[in-house]
Design an enzyme around this catalytic site. Structure first.
Site, PDB file in Angstrom:
ATOM      1  N   GLU A 164       0.811  -1.212   0.000  1.00  0.00           N
ATOM      2  CA  GLU A 164       0.000   0.000   0.000  1.00  0.00           C
ATOM      3  C   GLU A 164       0.852   1.274   0.000  1.00  0.00           C
ATOM      4  OE1 GLU A 164      -3.657  -0.552   2.639  1.00  0.00           O
ATOM      5  OE2 GLU A 164      -2.330  -2.148   3.315  1.00  0.00           O
ATOM      6  N   LYS A 166      -6.365  -9.892  10.515  1.00  0.00           N
ATOM      7  CA  LYS A 166      -7.800 -10.144  10.425  1.00  0.00           C
ATOM      8  C   LYS A 166      -8.283 -11.284  11.322  1.00  0.00           C
ATOM      9  CE  LYS A 166      -8.304  -8.265   5.734  1.00  0.00           C
ATOM     10  NZ  LYS A 166      -6.915  -7.777   5.594  1.00  0.00           N
ATOM     11  N   PHE A 207     -14.125 -15.711  -0.242  1.00  0.00           N
ATOM     12  CA  PHE A 207     -13.133 -14.669  -0.506  1.00  0.00           C
ATOM     13  C   PHE A 207     -11.834 -15.072   0.185  1.00  0.00           C
ATOM     14  CE2 PHE A 207     -16.932 -12.398  -1.553  1.00  0.00           C
ATOM     15  CZ  PHE A 207     -16.543 -11.487  -2.527  1.00  0.00           C
ATOM     16  N   SER A 245      -6.421  -2.436   1.662  1.00  0.00           N
ATOM     17  CA  SER A 245      -6.709  -1.915   0.324  1.00  0.00           C
ATOM     18  C   SER A 245      -7.085  -3.018  -0.659  1.00  0.00           C
ATOM     19  CB  SER A 245      -5.516  -1.119  -0.229  1.00  0.00           C
ATOM     20  OG  SER A 245      -5.272   0.013   0.576  1.00  0.00           O
ATOM     21  N   LYS A 249     -24.630 -13.588   0.541  1.00  0.00           N
ATOM     22  CA  LYS A 249     -25.607 -13.274  -0.493  1.00  0.00           C
ATOM     23  C   LYS A 249     -26.204 -11.884  -0.265  1.00  0.00           C
ATOM     24  CE  LYS A 249     -26.920 -18.093  -1.293  1.00  0.00           C
ATOM     25  NZ  LYS A 249     -28.032 -19.085  -1.277  1.00  0.00           N
ATOM     26  N   SER A 255     -11.342   9.801   0.032  1.00  0.00           N
ATOM     27  CA  SER A 255     -11.431   8.522   0.730  1.00  0.00           C
ATOM     28  C   SER A 255     -12.652   8.521   1.642  1.00  0.00           C
ATOM     29  CB  SER A 255     -10.169   8.280   1.569  1.00  0.00           C
ATOM     30  OG  SER A 255      -9.019   8.259   0.750  1.00  0.00           O
TER      31      SER A 255
END
Length: 356
Positions: free
Chosen positions: A24, A132, A176, A184, A218, A324
């Protein structure tokens, strides 16, 4: 513990650090250009400090008049050197570093060791928020709703592939695949068939050996809320915004190119949601901020799915150009970009060094 800075004896000296070794880097440079331009030079003495992709510290300017569409700037390695030890001579540091080696507690640890005040989250909250899986552990303890996920450690992908893949397949398609400690949307892939899983994990591992795989949701809408501290330290939430990607674009989701390079994403503020849902998101955003022990600022991201609202992640140093989402949310909430920058500087100048 040190007392707050006495600003009556002259202009406070402020070092703005940007660039860095993460993927980034360019986003950080864009952020720095806009933040430095917004700082009142009559009130602060500002020194831009760049970190090159190779990790060298230099005296930068954050001016890139040669920028062209589709490209991001970078710190120039032909600038005069800067010694990080000289940061001790500044009243505060504004670290505009996104991703690993900046937003993850590393630069914060250096500044803590040097007894220097700085903008934003501390060592622990920066590290937890950057990782995460650890963020999700903290959010779970705080009772915040989340999407099912699987963490993939390097040795597991090499030595227990069959077991790990079975856990991932139990999430259902799509999934994912993301680097565990990147931002980012770098290295993120949406997997629609299991044949794509291996290449998606390898792509994420190019950014981070630790990977997280999340279930697809979904009807997903991407909603975001900004949090900032009041002068007395109380965290408050902005209006809620929504990120949309143009329907006829080539992007299946809000990826790096849609965010920064081709202009196909759009910030919608306030989001077209009910007052009840907006207040719920704002409450969750402050709860998330407090759960990780954040300071200064954060942007908290949510998904609104067919099954309800879930929290996605918290970003302790979000993108900070005037376009942003973080500044846009505060602009809509009544705080201009220069006012926002000044609030963060004042928070840094007013807080103590050492244990807080």
């Amino acid at each position: 513990m040190s007392l707050s800075v006495d600003t009556s004896v002259g202009k406070p000296r402020l070092a703005v650090i940007f660039g860095g070794r993460s993927s980034e880097h360019g986003v950080s440079c864009l952020t720095a250009r806009e933040v430095i331009a917004a700082i009142d030079q009559d009130r602060y003495e500002v020194q831009p400090v760049g970190i090159t992709r190779a990790g060298a510290w230099v005296q930068e300017t954050a001016e890139w008049p040669e920028l062209v569409a589709g490209q991001l700037p970078e710190v120039r390695d032909d600038r005069p050197p800067f010694s990080w030890e000289d940061l001790r001579g500044f009243d505060a540091v504004f670290p505009l570093l996104h991703g690993p080696w900046g937003e993850d507690g590393t630069i914060q640890g250096l500044l803590e060791m040097a007894d220097v005040r700085y903008v934003g989250a501390g060592v622990l909250s920066s590290a937890v928020s950057m990782d995460k899986p650890f963020t999700k552990t903290v959010f779970s303890a705080a009772g915040l709703p989340q999407i099912p996920y699987v963490t993939v450690l390097p040795w597991q992908w090499k030595g227990e592939r069959e077991r790990v893949e079975a856990r991932i397949r139990a999430l259902g398609l799509p999934v994912f695949v993301k680097p565990a400690r990147a931002g980012s949307s770098s290295g993120v892939t949406m997997v629609d068939t299991w044949e794509e899983l291996d290449s998606a994990v390898n792509k994420a591992r190019d950014f981070d050996p630790k990977v997280i795989v999340e279930a697809g949701a979904k009807g997903k809408r991407e909603l975001e809320c900004a949090v900032i501290q009041e002068p007395d330290g109380k965290p408050v939430a902005s209006l809620v915004g929504e990120i949309t990607v143009e329907a006829d674009s080539a992007h299946e989701f809000y990826d790096f190119e849609a965010k920064y390079l081709d202009g196909t994403s759009r910030n919608v503020v306030p989001a077209d949601i009910s007052v009840t849902l907006s207040e719920r998101i704002r409450t969750y955003a402050v709860q998330a901020f407090e759960a990780v022990g954040c300071e200064g600022l954060a942007r908290v991201d949510f998904f609104l799915t067919d099954d309800g609202l879930v929290i996605n992640e918290i970003n302790t140093m979000p993108g900070f150009t005037p376009y942003s989402m973080f500044p846009v949310l505060w602009q809509a909430s009544g705080m201009s970009y220069p006012e926002l920058v000044d609030r963060l500087i004042q928070l840094a100048l007013g807080r103590e060094t050492g244990l807080r």
